[in-house]
Design a protein around this motif. Structure first.
Motif, short mmCIF file in Angstrom:
data_model
loop_
_atom_site.label_atom_id
_atom_site.label_comp_id
_atom_site.label_asym_id
_atom_site.label_seq_id
_atom_site.Cartn_x
_atom_site.Cartn_y
_atom_site.Cartn_z
N ARG A 14 21.93 -9.65 3.13
CA ARG A 14 21.46 -8.97 1.91
C ARG A 14 20.05 -9.41 1.54
N ALA A 15 19.77 -10.70 1.65
CA ALA A 15 18.43 -11.18 1.32
C ALA A 15 17.39 -10.64 2.29
N THR A 16 17.72 -10.64 3.57
CA THR A 16 16.79 -10.15 4.59
C THR A 16 16.53 -8.66 4.41
N MET A 17 17.59 -7.88 4.18
CA MET A 17 17.41 -6.44 4.01
C MET A 17 16.65 -6.12 2.73
N SER A 18 16.92 -6.86 1.67
CA SER A 18 16.20 -6.63 0.42
C SER A 18 14.70 -6.87 0.60
N THR A 19 14.37 -7.96 1.27
CA THR A 19 12.96 -8.26 1.54
C THR A 19 12.33 -7.21 2.43
N PHE A 20 13.05 -6.81 3.47
CA PHE A 20 12.56 -5.79 4.41
C PHE A 20 12.25 -4.48 3.68
N PHE A 21 13.19 -4.02 2.85
CA PHE A 21 12.99 -2.75 2.16
C PHE A 21 11.95 -2.87 1.05
N LEU A 22 11.85 -4.01 0.40
CA LEU A 22 10.82 -4.19 -0.61
C LEU A 22 9.43 -4.09 0.01
N ILE A 23 9.22 -4.81 1.11
CA ILE A 23 7.92 -4.77 1.78
C ILE A 23 7.63 -3.37 2.31
N GLY A 24 8.65 -2.73 2.91
CA GLY A 24 8.48 -1.37 3.41
C GLY A 24 8.15 -0.38 2.32
N SER A 25 8.81 -0.49 1.19
CA SER A 25 8.55 0.41 0.07
C SER A 25 7.15 0.21 -0.50
N LEU A 26 6.76 -1.04 -0.67
CA LEU A 26 5.42 -1.31 -1.19
C LEU A 26 4.35 -0.83 -0.23
N THR A 27 4.58 -0.99 1.07
CA THR A 27 3.63 -0.50 2.07
C THR A 27 3.53 1.02 2.02
N SER A 28 4.67 1.69 1.87
CA SER A 28 4.67 3.15 1.76
C SER A 28 3.92 3.61 0.52
N LEU A 29 4.16 2.95 -0.59
CA LEU A 29 3.46 3.32 -1.83
C LEU A 29 1.95 3.13 -1.68
N ALA A 30 1.56 2.04 -1.05
CA ALA A 30 0.13 1.79 -0.85
C ALA A 30 -0.48 2.85 0.06
N ALA A 31 0.27 3.24 1.09
CA ALA A 31 -0.25 4.25 2.02
C ALA A 31 -0.33 5.63 1.38
N LEU A 32 0.59 5.93 0.48
CA LEU A 32 0.61 7.24 -0.16
C LEU A 32 -0.39 7.35 -1.31
N GLY A 33 -0.82 6.24 -1.82
CA GLY A 33 -1.77 6.27 -2.93
C GLY A 33 -1.06 6.14 -4.26
N ALA A 34 -1.69 6.69 -5.28
CA ALA A 34 -1.18 6.57 -6.64
C ALA A 34 0.19 7.25 -6.79
N VAL A 35 1.01 6.65 -7.61
CA VAL A 35 2.33 7.20 -7.92
C VAL A 35 2.21 7.97 -9.22
N GLY A 36 2.74 9.20 -9.21
CA GLY A 36 2.64 10.05 -10.39
C GLY A 36 3.67 9.73 -11.45
N ALA A 37 3.50 10.35 -12.60
CA ALA A 37 4.41 10.14 -13.72
C ALA A 37 5.82 10.60 -13.39
N GLY A 38 5.95 11.67 -12.61
CA GLY A 38 7.27 12.17 -12.23
C GLY A 38 8.05 11.15 -11.42
N THR A 39 7.36 10.47 -10.52
CA THR A 39 8.01 9.45 -9.70
C THR A 39 8.46 8.28 -10.56
N LEU A 40 7.62 7.85 -11.47
CA LEU A 40 7.99 6.75 -12.36
C LEU A 40 9.16 7.14 -13.25
N ARG A 41 9.16 8.37 -13.75
CA ARG A 41 10.25 8.85 -14.60
C ARG A 41 11.57 8.84 -13.80
N SER A 42 11.53 9.32 -12.57
CA SER A 42 12.73 9.32 -11.74
C SER A 42 13.21 7.90 -11.46
N THR A 43 12.28 7.00 -11.24
CA THR A 43 12.64 5.60 -10.99
C THR A 43 13.36 5.00 -12.19
#
Length: 90
Positions: A14-43
């Protein structure tokens, strides 16, 4: 991932997968650029459901058979890889 991490204990996995997905998600967000209000609202709307899922999964997780779970994860990984390979040729 299931094949590589199959020997880890539950807490390690669980710890390894959580770290893996956190880093992957942050990398994806950085690659995609700014996150819009709709994405934040859904989150914000989906965060309570995610937290509830984590809490509700704990009791049944204690009753899982490790060998059977490992076998199912292996079968699913092989099946998924097979489908991906076959789709490349069809």
């Amino acid at each position: 991932m299931a094949m590589v991490w199959q020997r880890l204990t539950g807490p390690e996995l669980r710890a390894t997968m959580s770290t893996f997905f956190l880093i992957g998600s942050l990398t994806s967000l950085a690659a995609l650029g700014a996150v819009g209000a709709g994405t934040l609202r859904s989150t914000v709307l989906l965060a309570p459901a995610a937290a509830a899922g984590v809490l509700l999964a704990r009791p049944p997780a204690h009753g899982l058979d490790v060998r059977r779970t490992r076998a199912v994860a292996t079968v699913l990984a092989v099946d998924g890889a097979s489908v991906l390979v076959l789709r490349q040729f069809v």
